[in-house]
Design an enzyme around this catalytic site. Sequence first.
Site, PDB file in Angstrom:
ATOM      1  N   HIS A   1       6.614  19.523 -12.803  1.00  0.00           N
ATOM      2  CA  HIS A   1       7.438  18.495 -13.439  1.00  0.00           C
ATOM      3  C   HIS A   1       8.712  18.256 -12.633  1.00  0.00           C
ATOM      4  O   HIS A   1       9.153  17.110 -12.480  1.00  0.00           O
ATOM      5  CB  HIS A   1       7.770  18.919 -14.879  1.00  0.00           C
ATOM      6  CG  HIS A   1       8.501  17.876 -15.658  1.00  0.00           C
ATOM      7  ND1 HIS A   1       7.966  16.644 -15.956  1.00  0.00           N
ATOM      8  CD2 HIS A   1       9.739  17.894 -16.206  1.00  0.00           C
ATOM      9  CE1 HIS A   1       8.844  15.943 -16.649  1.00  0.00           C
ATOM     10  NE2 HIS A   1       9.932  16.677 -16.822  1.00  0.00           N
TER      11      HIS A   1
ATOM     12  N   TYR B   1       5.919  15.611 -21.367  1.00  0.00           N
ATOM     13  CA  TYR B   1       5.317  15.452 -20.032  1.00  0.00           C
ATOM     14  C   TYR B   1       4.420  14.217 -19.895  1.00  0.00           C
ATOM     15  O   TYR B   1       3.555  14.174 -19.023  1.00  0.00           O
ATOM     16  CB  TYR B   1       4.559  16.715 -19.619  1.00  0.00           C
ATOM     17  CG  TYR B   1       5.413  17.950 -19.683  1.00  0.00           C
ATOM     18  CD1 TYR B   1       6.452  18.145 -18.780  1.00  0.00           C
ATOM     19  CD2 TYR B   1       5.211  18.914 -20.663  1.00  0.00           C
ATOM     20  CE1 TYR B   1       7.266  19.266 -18.844  1.00  0.00           C
ATOM     21  CE2 TYR B   1       6.014  20.046 -20.733  1.00  0.00           C
ATOM     22  CZ  TYR B   1       7.038  20.214 -19.816  1.00  0.00           C
ATOM     23  OH  TYR B   1       7.839  21.327 -19.892  1.00  0.00           O
ATOM     24  N   ALA B   2       4.600  13.215 -20.724  1.00  0.00           N
ATOM     25  CA  ALA B   2       3.796  11.986 -20.652  1.00  0.00           C
ATOM     26  C   ALA B   2       4.406  11.063 -19.592  1.00  0.00           C
ATOM     27  O   ALA B   2       5.050  10.056 -19.904  1.00  0.00           O
ATOM     28  CB  ALA B   2       3.729  11.311 -22.013  1.00  0.00           C
ATOM     29  N   ASN B   3       4.207  11.448 -18.336  1.00  0.00           N
ATOM     30  CA  ASN B   3       4.734  10.715 -17.187  1.00  0.00           C
ATOM     31  C   ASN B   3       3.688  10.742 -16.085  1.00  0.00           C
ATOM     32  O   ASN B   3       2.958  11.726 -15.941  1.00  0.00           O
ATOM     33  CB  ASN B   3       6.008  11.384 -16.652  1.00  0.00           C
ATOM     34  CG  ASN B   3       7.037  11.624 -17.718  1.00  0.00           C
ATOM     35  OD1 ASN B   3       7.617  10.686 -18.240  1.00  0.00           O
ATOM     36  ND2 ASN B   3       7.251  12.884 -18.069  1.00  0.00           N
TER      37      ASN B   3
ATOM     38  N   HIS C   1       0.833  -1.192   0.000  1.00  0.00           N
ATOM     39  CA  HIS C   1       0.000   0.000   0.000  1.00  0.00           C
ATOM     40  C   HIS C   1       0.873   1.249   0.000  1.00  0.00           C
ATOM     41  O   HIS C   1       1.789   1.366   0.799  1.00  0.00           O
ATOM     42  CB  HIS C   1      -0.929  -0.027   1.218  1.00  0.00           C
ATOM     43  CG  HIS C   1      -1.916   1.074   1.239  1.00  0.00           C
ATOM     44  ND1 HIS C   1      -2.264   1.712   2.390  1.00  0.00           N
ATOM     45  CD2 HIS C   1      -2.638   1.665   0.249  1.00  0.00           C
ATOM     46  CE1 HIS C   1      -3.159   2.642   2.130  1.00  0.00           C
ATOM     47  NE2 HIS C   1      -3.397   2.637   0.826  1.00  0.00           N
TER      48      HIS C   1
ATOM     49  N   ASP D   1       7.699   8.681 -20.232  1.00  0.00           N
ATOM     50  CA  ASP D   1       7.989   8.823 -21.652  1.00  0.00           C
ATOM     51  C   ASP D   1       9.447   8.447 -21.893  1.00  0.00           C
ATOM     52  O   ASP D   1      10.197   8.170 -20.955  1.00  0.00           O
ATOM     53  CB  ASP D   1       7.647  10.229 -22.156  1.00  0.00           C
ATOM     54  CG  ASP D   1       8.434  11.347 -21.483  1.00  0.00           C
ATOM     55  OD1 ASP D   1       9.588  11.136 -21.062  1.00  0.00           O
ATOM     56  OD2 ASP D   1       7.889  12.463 -21.398  1.00  0.00           O
TER      57      ASP D   1
END
Length: 128
Positions: free
Chosen positions: A95, A117-119, A20, A28
């Site tokens: 970011h 920014y594809a994270n 948990h 990316d």
Amino acid sequence: MKRNGILNSEIAKVLADLGHTDTIVIADAGLPIPPHVKKIDLALKGGVPSFLDVVDILMDEMVVERLTAASELEQNPQVHQGLQKRFEQIEYTSHEELKHQLQSARAVIRTGEITPYANCILHAGVTF
């Protein structure tokens, strides 16, 4: 051999070991990954596999309590809208702060995504 689910043995092991609030990052192709954090590199070529494809596969296998993404993701409308369709709530941070939070991730899964920014950080939940 497994019949279904994630076949990548490294990802399957990380998921099985999660507790948990542990975190996994889906990244990316350009996100800098700290040397001490486990990197599972799935990138084959630009766009393959895509960030959202990997998100979908992990959502089928993992209890996700919450998701964190960079506020700058708004500059990438396709990926941003894709995450908004999949998650009711997204916690946003800068970011730079997201990169700082990588330090404590159990693993970073690197995709072939080559858009900005594809994270995201997936925070593990529990089944009970």
